[in-house]
Design an enzyme around this catalytic site. Structure first.
Site: not given
Ligand code: NCD
Length: 420
Positions: A58, A60-61, A92, A143, A222, A285, A289
């Protein structure tokens, strides 16, 4: 003289059962265990704890238009620096992965930049071409957002039921982000917890389980409370941040600790550890950011925290402190995720994938300035950790003592790929 029979020989590897053996690797696969052979390269593992490479199912690259947060290069260097040798990317992205063409473009982007194994999941939306993406090599579905996220609204239950039926027909694995959201624009971490409460998460997990056709492959992303773990009818994933952090560790309006599902209070965090044996998978996860994006009032800050590089190091510190067993860490970070995804496992037996991370004896502390993620911060700053000194991907040493030596990108398609 012995003939050269292996690409790589790992000498004196201690397996989790305590047996010491030499592991000979050829073509990225374990060929012999315990047999004395000559090899092109030898690594003496006697002063290390050798773990099979972690599969982080899990992450997010980012990349594409979000490359200022992270890209495939920085994200996968961060992975290997934390002992992760295979990552499963979430769909996403901007735009989301909902068509075979977008999936193929994502595979190309990853193939050009990644330094380790990678797989890509397909986005689950009513108008998404699920069959096309399955055939184009999607590893799993989701997801799937059964709750609003940083990137849009969640699916309603009827849409979810219909999408599950389609995924089940394909024989795919559905991975689900289940939460209940009952408040907006929280001003603090405690309010964020109340707006996406633990009890609501457990209820959502129960409801989602009831929607799935009997026998469907279902995975819950998660889960943040013991009640959610108990409610899950499918495999259970838990993150390091829900195990190691509570919102009480931070200033009330610290945006860096804002994540979905929210960090819980200290009692809930401790109760989650009581479910350790029931957890199938630890995944990060990893949701980076930038500091600039997080430097806004709490109510408008994006949710998500980075964690791919600190996941196994935090768990290894818990092993060294005697809180959990080494075998349980191997199972939850490598063997179980491989089994759930249908991938060959990394390990110590002939035929296993030759992905490893070598951990020294010393505990150290997390220093965000030394991590490789582009976002440049970590909510785990100062926590105890054990980072790998050397990492091997596909039988090749790719990382040693803080430096990337070589990139070994390898696309791992899902089961639908064979249909083409
Ligand atoms: C995820 C993201 O930023 O891609 N953020 C997170 O808090 N887990 C997206 C999401 O699951 O809300």
């Amino acid at each position: 003289m012995l003939p050269v029979t292996a690409d790589l020989l790992l000498r004196n590897v201690a397996s989790p059962t305590g047996r010491r053996a030499d592991i000979a690797v050829t073509g990225g696969v374990v060929r012999h265990v315990g047999a004395a052979v000559r090899a092109d390269e030898t690594i003496d593992c006697s002063r290390f704890t050798c773990l099979p490479g972690a599969v982080d199912m899990h992450v997010h690259m980012r990349g594409g238009v979000q490359a200022d947060k992270e890209d495939w290069r920085s994200g996968t260097v961060s992975a290997v620096a934390g002992g992760v040798t295979l990552v499963v990317d979430q769909p996403n992205t901007v735009p989301p992965i909902t068509t075979p063409d977008r999936l193929r473009a994502r595979i190309r982007e990853a193939g050009e930049q990644a330094v380790c194994g990678f797989a890509i999941n397909a986005g689950v939306l009513p108008d998404a071409d699920l069959t096309g993406m399955w055939k184009a090599g999607a590893m799993a579905f989701g997801e799937t957002f059964a709750a609003p996220s940083s990137y849009g609204e969640g699916l309603d239950l009827e849409s979810l039921r219909a999408l599950f039926a389609r995924i089940h027909t394909l024989g795919g694995l559905a991975t689900v982000h289940a939460e209940e959201v009952c408040g907006t624009a929280p001003e603090t971490l405690a309010e964020h917890d109340r707006a996406r409460p633990g009890e609501g998460e457990a209820r959502a997990v129960g409801r989602v389980g009831e929607l799935a056709p009997v026998g469907m492959r279902l995975h819950f992303c998660h889960l943040s409370t013991a009640a959610s773990v108990r409610a899950a009818r499918g495999s259970v994933e838990v993150t390091p941040h829900h195990l190691f952090l509570s919102y009480e560790d931070f200033d009330p309006d610290n945006t860096l600790a804002r994540v979905n599902p929210p960090l819980r209070d200290e009692a809930t965090r401790r109760a989650l550890w009581s479910c350790w044996d029931a957890i199938d998978v630890i995944a990060s996860d990893h949701a980076p950011h930038t500091l600039a994006e997080k430097s806004v009032p709490f109510r408008s800050a994006p949710s998500g925290i980075p964690g791919i590089e600190t996941m196994v190091p935090l768990l290894m510190a818990a092993v060294y402190r005697g809180r959990i067993s080494l075998l349980s860490v191997i199972e939850k970070t490598s063997w179980r995720p491989s089994e759930i995804l249908g991938l060959p496992r990394a390990g110590f037996e002939p035929g296993d994938r030759a992905d490893y991370a070598l951990y020294p004896d010393e505990l150290t502390r997390i220093d965000a300035s030394r991590l490789h993620t582009k976002c440049g911060w970590s909510p785990f700053e100062g926590s105890e950790a054990v980072f790998p000194e050397e990492v091997i991907v596909g039988g090749v040493r790719v990382y040693a003592h803080g430096d990337l030596l070589e990139a070994r990108p390898r696309f791992c398609p899902g089961k639908g790929y064979l249909l083409q």
